[in-house]
Design an enzyme around this catalytic site. Structure first.
Site, PDB file in Angstrom:
ATOM      1  N   GLU B  60     -10.160  19.792  21.238  1.00 49.35           N
ATOM      2  CA  GLU B  60      -9.894  18.894  20.108  1.00 49.35           C
ATOM      3  C   GLU B  60      -9.372  17.548  20.559  1.00 49.35           C
ATOM      4  O   GLU B  60      -9.672  16.515  19.949  1.00 49.35           O
ATOM      5  CB  GLU B  60      -8.921  19.562  19.123  1.00 49.35           C
ATOM      6  N   HIS B 127      -5.853  30.363  10.751  1.00 52.31           N
ATOM      7  CA  HIS B 127      -7.047  29.912  10.027  1.00 52.31           C
ATOM      8  C   HIS B 127      -6.763  29.666   8.553  1.00 52.31           C
ATOM      9  O   HIS B 127      -7.666  29.739   7.729  1.00 52.31           O
ATOM     10  CB  HIS B 127      -8.176  30.946  10.162  1.00 52.31           C
TER      11      HIS B 127
END
Lengths: 101, 321
Positions: B60, B127
């Site tokens: 990322e 998540h």
């Protein structure tokens, strides 16, 4: 290998002298100088050019008045609609300078 | 006007902008051949090719950093974090590089970072998060969070066109659950709040999935007339719209799906306390997720996320003032 302490306050006494000298002989910047000189580059002239840019920028910065405290929160976001992009591609040290390709 | 799901509206926004502006490109993990974890970019690789639909390594920091570099030389990258939770691996580039570049160096960073966020489907602690407040707290970033398909498209187009870094919170639980009419072609949704339902007795402030929970909770609440304000944009907050609603109803309930401490709703509550104190007829109440990782276990997750019942209970208590 870091060849100097973190900053002026750090004399790096804690690093064994022999270790520093061993790595000084392998300094990648010195090796790169030798390499680009072998291609015919004038490293001293490049250094002088960069130093002149730094000196001019320093002089210009020091000549500015100190900023108005009222402007401290200005300029967090860009509110205009112009395309503002980085530089003009002038990077003679990159090997891809204008006319060089 | 076509009807689309919230997810289709996000895809439509990306496709519309990529067709109109060759500077716009997308990057992310598995967004090419696979079409993205949620299929937002399905078909994009075939239409736009690998130079504009870039599959990246699971890195990322590299995704956001590459986008920043592309933006300062004139591109308009859109990064997908596969889940909002993973943006923590890209934090330095977003917070310290993208957010401060213009203030420090006068270079606008025209990037959009899409964060699939939120819980409610047993996604567990990695998540399901709602990390919007991290970015609200960090100078130089804008934060938007649509709740409808129409706004999902318009806010994404506005984010891509905004010259500053914009964090786009897209709620996963709305992807296929929320449908609506969406304008064709190109349009921008302004970075302002929206009155989702007018009312006079109490205002519920919410954003993202909680707008729908708030609407359901207050649709029929003992005959009370409850206004629901969809904040839509969290940074900058639409102060004018928030204060106007409180001045009308005199009662404010602020709902966050995010963990309670320092959540977006805390800023809304502080704003009301500071600037609308004289207009209040009761305390500013909050309903949020307690400060706990989102549990995987379905009954535990349902116990912590703000529910219709919790909102109804808080609204009833507030209406009694």
């Amino acid at each position: 290998m870091r060849m100097h302490g973190h900053a002026a306050h750090d004399d790096m006494k804690y690093v064994p002298r022999a270790q520093v000298e061993e790595w000084r002989a392998k300094d990648p910047i010195d090796r790169q100088v030798a390499r680009v000189e072998s291609y015919g580059a004038d490293v001293e002239a490049l250094r002088a050019e960069v130093q002149a840019q730094i000196d001019a920028a320093t002089e210009q910065a020091l000549a500015q008045p100190m900023p108005d405290p009222a402007t401290a929160t200005d300029g967090v976001f860009y509110d205009g609609d112009q395309d503002v992009v980085l530089g003009d591609g002038h990077a003679p040290w990159s090997g891809f300078a204008e006319g060089d390709a | 006007m076509p009807t689309m799901t919230y997810l289709q509206a996000i895809s439509d926004a990306l496709r519309t902008e990529m067709r109109a502006d060759e500077r716009v490109f997308v990057m992310g993990e598995d967004i090419g051949e696979f079409g993205g974890a949620f299929k937002v970019t399905e078909g994009f690789l075939a239409e736009f090719g690998p130079s504009r639909v870039m599959d990246t390594p699971l890195a990322e920091s590299g995704i956001v950093g590459t986008a920043v570099g592309a933006a300062v030389v004139g591109m308009r990258p859109v990064c997908e974090m596969q889940f909002a939770d993973f943006v923590s691996c890209g934090f330095d580039q977003l917070i310290n590089v993208a957010g401060k570049m213009y203030y420090r160096q006068g270079l606008p960073v025209n990037i959009t970072v899409r964060l699939p966020s939120g819980g409610g489907f047993s996604g567990g602690p990695y998540h399901s998060q709602n990390p919007e407040a991290w970015f609200m707290h960090s100078p130089g970033l804008k934060v938007v969070a649509p709740s409808t398909a129409q706004d999902a498209k318009g806010l994404l187009i506005a984010a891509i066109r905004d010259r500053n870094p914009v964090v786009y919170m897209e709620h996963k639980h709305l992807y296929r659950r929320v449908k609506g009419e969406v304008d064709e072609g190109s349009y921008e949704t302004p970075f302002t709040a929206r009155v989702a339902r007018e009312g006079t007795d109490l205002t519920v402030f919410a954003y993202g999935a909680m707008v729908h929970t708030a609407l359901e909770a207050t649709e029929d609440l003992d005959g009370a007339s409850v206004e629901v304000v969809d904040l839509r944009t969290l940074k900058p907050l639409d102060e004018e719209a928030i204060l106007a609603s409180v001045r009308k109803t005199s009662k404010a309930l602020v709902v966050d799906e995010a963990n309670q401490t320092c959540a977006a709703g805390a800023e809304v509550a502080a704003l009301i306390a500071e600037k609308a104190f004289e207009d209040l007829d009761g305390p500013v109440r909050r309903v949020a997720t307690p400060d706990v990782p989102i549990p995987f276990s379905p009954p535990l997750e349902q116990a912590v996320l703000p529910s219709v019942e919790r909102i109804r209970e808080a609204a009833r208590e507030l209406l009694e003032y």
